[in-house]
Scaffold this motif. Structure first.
Motif, mmCIF file in Angstrom:
data_model
loop_
_atom_site.group_PDB
_atom_site.id
_atom_site.type_symbol
_atom_site.label_atom_id
_atom_site.label_comp_id
_atom_site.label_asym_id
_atom_site.label_seq_id
_atom_site.Cartn_x
_atom_site.Cartn_y
_atom_site.Cartn_z
ATOM 1 N N LYS A 1 0.973 -1.238 0.062
ATOM 2 C CA LYS A 1 0.172 -0.106 0.010
ATOM 3 C C LYS A 1 0.616 1.497 -0.184
ATOM 4 O O LYS A 1 1.877 1.838 0.809
ATOM 5 C CB LYS A 1 -1.181 0.354 1.421
ATOM 6 N N ASP B 1 -1.560 7.124 0.349
ATOM 7 C CA ASP B 1 -2.626 6.297 0.022
ATOM 8 C C ASP B 1 -3.616 6.245 1.920
ATOM 9 O O ASP B 1 -2.902 5.467 2.778
ATOM 10 C CB ASP B 1 -2.782 5.113 -0.006
ATOM 11 N N LYS B 2 -4.090 6.972 2.537
ATOM 12 C CA LYS B 2 -5.005 7.486 3.537
ATOM 13 C C LYS B 2 -6.275 6.721 3.773
ATOM 14 O O LYS B 2 -7.155 6.922 4.658
ATOM 15 C CB LYS B 2 -4.884 8.375 3.523
ATOM 16 N N SER B 3 -6.833 6.114 2.447
ATOM 17 C CA SER B 3 -8.097 5.552 2.617
ATOM 18 C C SER B 3 -7.651 4.244 3.368
ATOM 19 O O SER B 3 -7.255 3.448 4.053
ATOM 20 C CB SER B 3 -8.774 5.182 1.320
ATOM 21 N N ASP B 4 -8.821 3.525 3.403
ATOM 22 C CA ASP B 4 -9.364 2.187 4.413
ATOM 23 C C ASP B 4 -8.409 0.876 3.737
ATOM 24 O O ASP B 4 -9.741 0.200 3.942
ATOM 25 C CB ASP B 4 -10.622 2.183 5.079
ATOM 26 N N LYS B 5 -8.968 1.101 2.305
ATOM 27 C CA LYS B 5 -8.523 0.205 1.701
ATOM 28 C C LYS B 5 -7.356 -1.303 1.904
ATOM 29 O O LYS B 5 -6.057 -0.627 2.491
ATOM 30 C CB LYS B 5 -8.232 0.682 -0.099
ATOM 31 N N ILE B 6 -7.075 -2.608 2.161
ATOM 32 C CA ILE B 6 -6.941 -3.083 2.719
ATOM 33 C C ILE B 6 -5.450 -3.475 1.284
ATOM 34 O O ILE B 6 -5.660 -4.555 0.414
ATOM 35 C CB ILE B 6 -7.235 -4.943 3.461
#
Length: 142
Positions: free
Chosen positions: A110, A114-119
């Motif tokens: 990652k 990228d500060k999203s919750d995407k794993i």
């Protein structure tokens, strides 16, 4: 003046060290269902630039039903691309038979921005290999 130069060099050195990626570690992947057909891959990238690979397959009704194959050698990285090399004189014997020459894998993780919750699981994705079943295999860092 000397203090300023030393401080500047120290800051640059720490900054470049902080941005380096840690490719070394254990990577693994298990395919299939327990009790039926199982294929397991395990790759260890050592910090000294060496690697060891183990593939285990247990195929119900297969001949032979269980197969262990091994490979070892050296690895190097440039950007996010890892290149594997096996020396015929040092890395091959009765146990270590897989030839990882001309094998390349991309290190995928990652993006720190990228500060999203995407794993996104950290993994190696093999792009090229003379071992036909290694092409396009993803193995995940544990």
């Amino acid at each position: 003046m000397k203090i300023v130069i030393v401080s500047l060099l120290l800051i640059i050195g720490l900054n470049s060290f902080a941005q380096s990626k840690d490719f070394s570690g254990e990577y693994t992947r298990t395919l299939g269902e327990e009790g039926k057909h199982v294929i397991e891959y395990k790759l260890v990238l050592n910090q000294d630039g060496t690697f060891v690979f183990h593939s285990y397959s247990k195929i119900k009704g297969g001949i032979p039903p269980e197969v262990n194959t091994y490979g070892k050698g050296k690895w190097s990285s440039k950007d996010n691309l890892i290149t594997f090399l096996s020396n015929k004189n040092e890395d091959f014997d009765e146990k270590y038979t897989l030839n990882f020459n001309n094998s390349k894998a991309r290190f995928i993780t990652k993006n720190p921005r990228d500060k999203s919750d995407k794993i996104v699981r950290t993994k190696l994705q093999f792009l090229e290999s003379e071992i036909s079943w290694m092409q396009r295999i993803d193995i995940f860092k544990i």
